[in-house]
Design a protein around this motif. Structure first.
Motif, mmCIF file in Angstrom:
data_model
loop_
_atom_site.group_PDB
_atom_site.id
_atom_site.type_symbol
_atom_site.label_atom_id
_atom_site.label_comp_id
_atom_site.label_asym_id
_atom_site.label_seq_id
_atom_site.Cartn_x
_atom_site.Cartn_y
_atom_site.Cartn_z
ATOM 1 N N ALA A 106 -0.312 32.764 53.542
ATOM 2 C CA ALA A 106 -0.304 34.038 54.017
ATOM 3 C C ALA A 106 -0.016 35.203 52.886
ATOM 4 N N ARG A 107 0.087 33.954 51.590
ATOM 5 C CA ARG A 107 0.390 35.205 50.930
ATOM 6 C C ARG A 107 -0.571 35.739 50.158
ATOM 7 N N GLN A 108 -1.831 34.721 49.877
ATOM 8 C CA GLN A 108 -3.255 35.209 48.931
ATOM 9 C C GLN A 108 -3.460 36.313 50.433
ATOM 10 N N VAL A 109 -3.463 36.990 51.398
ATOM 11 C CA VAL A 109 -4.221 37.813 52.144
ATOM 12 C C VAL A 109 -3.122 39.513 51.610
ATOM 13 N N GLY A 110 -1.641 38.986 51.742
ATOM 14 C CA GLY A 110 -0.846 39.978 52.083
ATOM 15 C C GLY A 110 -0.155 39.586 53.257
ATOM 16 N N VAL A 111 0.247 38.877 53.613
ATOM 17 C CA VAL A 111 0.808 38.677 55.131
ATOM 18 C C VAL A 111 2.580 39.844 54.119
ATOM 19 N N GLU A 112 2.818 40.619 55.672
ATOM 20 C CA GLU A 112 4.198 40.838 55.340
ATOM 21 C C GLU A 112 4.978 40.463 55.404
ATOM 22 N N LYS A 113 5.610 39.401 56.555
ATOM 23 C CA LYS A 113 6.505 38.623 57.095
ATOM 24 C C LYS A 113 6.848 37.927 57.154
ATOM 25 N N LEU A 114 6.815 36.426 57.347
ATOM 26 C CA LEU A 114 6.753 35.172 57.551
ATOM 27 C C LEU A 114 7.765 34.317 57.624
ATOM 28 N N LEU A 115 8.227 33.761 58.811
ATOM 29 C CA LEU A 115 8.814 32.636 59.039
ATOM 30 C C LEU A 115 8.908 31.359 59.923
ATOM 31 N N PHE A 116 8.732 30.543 59.042
ATOM 32 C CA PHE A 116 8.654 29.277 58.702
ATOM 33 C C PHE A 116 10.158 28.758 59.976
ATOM 34 N N LEU A 117 9.995 27.533 60.868
ATOM 35 C CA LEU A 117 10.400 27.144 61.456
ATOM 36 C C LEU A 117 10.966 25.372 60.924
ATOM 37 N N GLY A 118 12.394 25.211 60.874
ATOM 38 C CA GLY A 118 12.523 23.790 60.438
ATOM 39 C C GLY A 118 13.103 23.284 61.499
ATOM 40 N N SER A 119 14.097 21.827 61.745
ATOM 41 C CA SER A 119 14.520 21.515 62.224
ATOM 42 C C SER A 119 16.071 21.165 61.605
ATOM 43 N N SER A 120 17.428 20.909 62.391
ATOM 44 C CA SER A 120 18.397 20.711 62.724
ATOM 45 C C SER A 120 18.767 19.413 61.525
ATOM 46 N N CYS A 121 17.368 18.386 61.704
ATOM 47 C CA CYS A 121 17.647 17.687 60.869
ATOM 48 C C CYS A 121 17.769 17.305 59.404
ATOM 49 N N ILE A 122 17.324 18.543 58.879
ATOM 50 C CA ILE A 122 17.498 18.436 57.684
ATOM 51 C C ILE A 122 18.816 18.072 56.582
ATOM 52 N N TYR A 123 19.920 18.464 57.405
ATOM 53 C CA TYR A 123 21.382 18.448 57.660
ATOM 54 C C TYR A 123 21.305 16.823 57.222
ATOM 55 N N SER A 172 13.529 31.661 57.154
ATOM 56 C CA SER A 172 13.698 30.235 57.732
ATOM 57 C C SER A 172 14.342 29.757 58.750
ATOM 58 N N ALA A 173 13.878 29.516 59.362
ATOM 59 C CA ALA A 173 15.287 29.537 60.766
ATOM 60 C C ALA A 173 15.279 28.186 61.099
ATOM 61 N N MET A 174 16.670 27.440 61.034
ATOM 62 C CA MET A 174 16.707 26.056 61.307
ATOM 63 C C MET A 174 16.959 26.038 62.881
ATOM 64 N N PRO A 175 15.542 25.642 64.047
ATOM 65 C CA PRO A 175 16.614 25.522 65.648
ATOM 66 C C PRO A 175 16.953 24.288 65.733
ATOM 67 N N THR A 176 17.818 23.975 67.067
ATOM 68 C CA THR A 176 18.388 22.760 67.097
ATOM 69 C C THR A 176 17.883 21.911 68.574
ATOM 70 N N ASN A 177 18.231 20.971 68.276
ATOM 71 C CA ASN A 177 17.501 20.802 69.893
ATOM 72 C C ASN A 177 16.231 21.183 71.017
ATOM 73 N N LEU A 178 15.743 21.051 70.844
ATOM 74 C CA LEU A 178 14.476 22.477 71.373
ATOM 75 C C LEU A 178 14.278 21.225 73.346
ATOM 76 N N TYR A 179 13.813 22.628 73.813
ATOM 77 C CA TYR A 179 13.677 21.941 75.056
ATOM 78 C C TYR A 179 12.824 22.941 76.310
ATOM 79 N N GLY A 180 12.151 22.948 77.347
ATOM 80 C CA GLY A 180 11.882 23.990 77.722
ATOM 81 C C GLY A 180 10.280 23.643 78.902
ATOM 82 N N PRO A 181 9.629 24.704 78.649
ATOM 83 C CA PRO A 181 8.281 24.629 79.540
ATOM 84 C C PRO A 181 7.182 24.443 78.323
ATOM 85 N N GLY A 182 6.236 22.901 78.262
ATOM 86 C CA GLY A 182 5.211 23.004 77.762
ATOM 87 C C GLY A 182 5.914 21.803 76.384
ATOM 88 N N ASP A 183 7.060 21.296 77.224
ATOM 89 C CA ASP A 183 7.760 20.037 76.328
ATOM 90 C C ASP A 183 7.218 18.986 76.526
#
Length: 325
Positions: A106-123, A172-183
């Protein structure tokens, strides 16, 4: 449908007309984000599965050919306790490669904004509850998923370092445990909620007397529907630009035993719930503080019972052959 927060915030980044690459668009999280972005007047980009995100050259070639304005890193190797414990090298290596290639590309092609999704298990395993963002790296991780957690922590630090060294607007955003369509409902690799849905459904069909859950049933967990997660991600892309990651959860938790009872009630299984205490419990409690995101003007809208009902309907549609009319 998109929610209206204009009375509580000022738009800082418009997605209108942007070319937005959702990495991992076929997964539960990625597909929810794609659905939500359809309301934003943007062009959604996806990569075919033939593009192996673990391979640097493949990722760089895709970026050069498509040149997105925005990137959402929702691609990851994920799984529950059993999968993490069985394949630690894959959970660490694959996730490190995926995030590093996507962020640097993303940096190499000059992306304006990036959102990285992590997990609550980082804590840390024994972090004070509810867990605030500043608890990161203040104690030992939960051993059953430390490989995945370490990879996600590295992703957060990559975004922070690129912001500091290159001035990239990466968050970066850290989602909690997720569920829903496509699980994922595979009992060998799924998380606790989809596993319970499948167990309860199959037990109901078989006329079984009981279903079994791992551990004592006392650990408490927080859950967020994937559609709420997607809405929160769009909100952050539009309004947030800072170094620290942001928790993205429901702000409520419940014991696994109560979750199992709720799932059985929604599915219609009337048998008993037994506990295999020889299996690990994992972290005793993992409730994230949502105060930071709430102060910015966002809260989830889908209650747990309604969300489980939605997930069960999706499970029936995708995994069970319905009788012909």
């Amino acid at each position: 449908m998109p929610r209206q927060f204009e009375e509580r915030r000022t738009m800082t980044y418009s997605l209108q007309g942007k070319r937005i690459y959702v990495a991992g668009h076929k997964g539960m999280v990625g597909s929810a984000i794609v659905r939500r972005l359809a309301d934003e007047g943007c062009e959604i980009l996806t990569a075919d599965r033939s593009v192996d995100l673990r391979e640097q050259v493949a990722v760089r070639e895709w970026y050069a050919a498509n040149r997105p304005d925005v990137v959402v890193v929702a691609a990851a190797k994920v799984g529950g306790i059993l999968a993490n414990d069985t394949y630690p090298a894959e959970f660490l290596y694959d996730n490190l490669m995926i995030e590093a290639n996507l962020i640097e590309g993303a940096r190499q092609v000059g992306v304006e904004k990036l959102l990285f999704l992590g997990s609550s298990c980082i804590y840390p395993k024994m972090a004070s509850q509810p867990i605030t963002e500043d608890a990161l790296l203040t104690g030992p991780l939960e051993p059953t998923n430390e490989w995945y957690a370490i990879a996600k922590i590295a992703g957060i630090k990559l975004c922070q370092s690129y912001r500091r060294q290159y001035g990239c607007d990466y968050i970066s955003a850290m989602p909690t445990n997720l569920y829903g369509p496509g699980d994922n409902y595979d009992l060998n690799g799924s998380h606790v909620l989809p596993a319970l849905i499948r167990k309860a459904h199959e037990a109901k069909l078989a006329g079984a007397d009981s279903i079994e859950i791992w551990g004592t049933g006392t650990p408490r967990r927080e859950f967020l529907h994937a559609d709420d997660l997607a809405d929160g991600c769009v909100f952050l892309l539009q309004t947030y630009s800072d170094d620290e990651h942001v928790n993205l959860g429901s702000g409520e938790d419940l014991p696994i035993a109560e979750l199992a009872e709720l799932v059985c009630d929604v599915v219609g299984f009337t048998g008993t719930i037994t506990k295999d205490t020889s299996k690990p419990d994992g972290t005793p409690r993992k409730l994230m503080s949502g105060a930071k995101l709430a102060a910015m003007g966002w809260r989830p809208q889908i209650g747990l019972r309604d969300g489980i009902g939605n997930a069960y309907a999706e499970f029936l549609a995708g995994h069970v052959k319905q009788p012909a009319l």
